[in-house]
Design an enzyme around this catalytic site. Structure first.
Site, mmCIF file in Angstrom:
data_model
loop_
_atom_site.group_PDB
_atom_site.id
_atom_site.type_symbol
_atom_site.label_atom_id
_atom_site.label_comp_id
_atom_site.label_asym_id
_atom_site.label_seq_id
_atom_site.Cartn_x
_atom_site.Cartn_y
_atom_site.Cartn_z
ATOM 1 N N VAL A 36 0.847 -1.202 0.000
ATOM 2 C CA VAL A 36 0.000 0.000 0.000
ATOM 3 C C VAL A 36 0.883 1.251 0.000
ATOM 4 O O VAL A 36 0.657 2.203 -0.772
ATOM 5 C CB VAL A 36 -0.965 0.015 1.209
ATOM 6 C CG1 VAL A 36 -1.758 1.314 1.237
ATOM 7 C CG2 VAL A 36 -1.910 -1.182 1.162
ATOM 8 N N GLU B 129 -9.807 7.015 6.414
ATOM 9 C CA GLU B 129 -10.789 6.404 5.501
ATOM 10 C C GLU B 129 -10.393 4.976 5.113
ATOM 11 O O GLU B 129 -11.251 4.099 4.970
ATOM 12 C CB GLU B 129 -10.911 7.273 4.238
ATOM 13 C CG GLU B 129 -11.912 6.794 3.215
ATOM 14 C CD GLU B 129 -13.322 6.699 3.772
ATOM 15 O OE1 GLU B 129 -13.917 7.745 4.062
ATOM 16 O OE2 GLU B 129 -13.835 5.568 3.937
ATOM 17 N N LYS C 8 -12.770 -3.142 12.660
ATOM 18 C CA LYS C 8 -13.446 -2.281 11.679
ATOM 19 C C LYS C 8 -14.859 -1.892 12.143
ATOM 20 O O LYS C 8 -15.253 -0.725 12.028
ATOM 21 C CB LYS C 8 -13.489 -2.983 10.319
ATOM 22 C CG LYS C 8 -12.092 -3.101 9.671
ATOM 23 C CD LYS C 8 -12.110 -4.041 8.478
ATOM 24 C CE LYS C 8 -10.763 -4.103 7.780
ATOM 25 N NZ LYS C 8 -10.690 -5.184 6.775
HETATM 26 N N1 HSE Z 1 -7.073 -8.353 5.864
HETATM 27 C C1 HSE Z 1 -8.121 -7.482 5.446
HETATM 28 C C2 HSE Z 1 -9.173 -8.258 4.710
HETATM 29 C C3 HSE Z 1 -7.681 -6.365 4.538
HETATM 30 O O1 HSE Z 1 -9.002 -9.447 4.445
HETATM 31 O O2 HSE Z 1 -10.200 -7.672 4.390
HETATM 32 C C4 HSE Z 1 -7.078 -5.213 5.266
HETATM 33 O O3 HSE Z 1 -8.009 -4.582 6.091
#
Ligand code: HSE
Length: 438
Positions: A23, A133, A209
């Site tokens: 990234v 974000e 998340k």
């Molecule tokens: N490891 C995460 C996923 C991606 O598989 O969605 C990074 O947030």
């Protein structure tokens, strides 16, 4: 729109990168591109672990360093972009950057979910911005819409597939009948899953998340330890076969919903009716389904991981921050924790359940199981007997219940597991309710 530099001719905006993995390299390439330069961005330095390693992007000579102080103390750097991941030392570096008057852009879901509120206060104290974000849903714009476009709404629920690795594994299991181990190995071979897949398959990633989204959407602190978490390791290929017979597939869902005067936040595999849109979100795609009192239902789907989608979100934050520095824009910070909404315990949750058991195939077994469920006030909706093994005199039973309280179901499972004729309760999966399935 003309860039800030084209409009006011100000000095370049210095970018310091912490981390130059896939990234970080995509972000560096974007900053170094013609477009990045036209917008007044200048890559001043990048912190790496190993300066001798070959990278996908060629950086200006002398800009790669293994010394964080070079980035954090540089007067030329206005925006620190943290893409190292993990809690430490990322937290220390972000804190130092904010306290030193630098704006921060990060994709770090672990740091933001565990320390977001404190870092927000630190950014406010030092009059700088903190943007993240890319921490949820890769390229999907979700954080800024929650802070900005949707801010007039009272959010009722968020329901999401926010881990691409597990969605890839579950999609493989659903479509090809693969076992969990084979689908995981496949995901690892393709680079979707880490060598140690714990963060994804045990759902820590999805918990980080949904903790971030729930804090922003509902204005409450949602500590990661308060979130019910169950990963996908117990999900077996026969669960897809049996669920399919009943009209469902299986997804790892992250959900935050107002109910009974509080907020319940949970992450677990769930049976999803095959004919709802969420059942068709496949592979590494992510989706966030929100419901607001004004906007109604909303659907945001896209690539939840990968260098370019993540760089898209990071660069969006960088350019938003650059416009603030240039005096032509502003950023929304997370609102302070201002809600009295209590966090609810999973025990109080009510839903239908799918229960898969391996039992002795003989008279009276079903009656004992029905009795244990009945004692806990759980009503059976249907029973399937599958995969009977005449030689071993074993069979798989799949029981679908009517809506029942979580705590009652857990007690019933304990009692059923203790029955002599039950080998084991192999899996218990909650059925997610959708308008078409009520
Ligand atoms: N490891 C995460 C996923 C991606 O598989 O969605 C990074 O947030």
């Amino acid at each position: 729109m003309p860039s800030m530099n084209e409009t006011n001719g100000s000095a370049p905006i210095g970018i310091g990168l912490l981390g130059l993995g896939v990234v970080g390299s995509a972000v560096a390439a974007s900053v170094l591109s013609n477009d990045g330069q036209k917008r007044g961005l200048k890559l001043c330095g990048a912190l790496v672990r190993d300066a001798s390693r070959q990278r996908a992007v060629e950086l200006p000579s002398g800009s790669v360093t293994t010394d964080p102080d070079i980035i954090l103390d540089s007067p030329d750097i206005d925006i620190v972009v943290e893409l190292m991941g993990g809690e430490e030392p990322a937290l220390e570096y972000i804190s130092r950057a904010l306290a030193g008057g630098k704006h921060v852009v990060t994709a770090n879901k672990e740091v933001i979910s565990k320390h977001g509120e404190r870092l927000r206060a630190l950014a406010t104290e030092h009059n700088v911005s903190l943007q993240y974000e890319a921490s949820v849903g890769g390229g999907i714009p979700i954080i800024n819409p929650l802070l900005d476009d949707l801010s007039a709404n009272e959010l009722l629920s968020l329901r999401a597939i926010i881990n691409g690795t597990t969605n890839y594994i579950l999609t493989e299991m659903a479509s090809g009948g693969a076992s969990f181990d084979d689908a995981l190995a496949d995901a690892q071979g393709l680079g979707f899953a880490e060598a140690d897949p714990t963060a994804d398959v045990d759902a820590f990633d999805a918990v980080y998340k949904i903790s971030i989204l729930a804090r922003l959407a509902f204005g409450v602190s949602v500590p990661v330890e308060s979130i019910y978490r169950e990963g996908i390791r117990k999900t077996a290929s026969q669960d897809f076969r049996y669920a399919g017979e009943l009209g469902y597939t299986i997804k790892l869902l992250a959900i935050a919903r107002r109910e009974n005067g509080g907020l319940l936040v949970r992450v677990h595999p769930a049976l999803v009716p095959v004919d709802v849109p969420m059942a068709k979100v496949e592979g590494v795609l992510n989706v966030v389904e929100a419901e607001g009192d004004l906007v109604g239902p909303l659907w945001l789907q896209g690539r939840g991981a990968g260098a370019e989608p993540t760089a898209s979100a990071v660069m969006g934050d960088v350019l938003r921050t650059a416009s603030v520095i240039g005096g032509t824009g502003n950023v929304r910070q997370a609102r302070p924790i201002d809600s009295e909404l209590p966090l609810l315990e999973m025990d109080e949750h009510q839903c239908k359940f799918y229960v898969r058991l391996t039992v002795r195939d003989r008279p009276g077994v079903l009656a004992q199981i029905a009795g244990a469920l009945g004692e806990m006030e759980i009503s059976i909706a249907s029973v399937l007997q599958m995969d009977t093994d005449a030689e071993l005199k074993n069979a798989d039973l799949v029981i679908m219940t009517h809506p029942a309280r979580e705590a009652n179901m857990q007690r019933a499972v304990e009692r059923i597991d203790a029955l002599g004729d039950v080998d084991n309760v192999a899996n218990l999966i909650r059925v997610e309710s959708y308008p078409t399935d009520r």
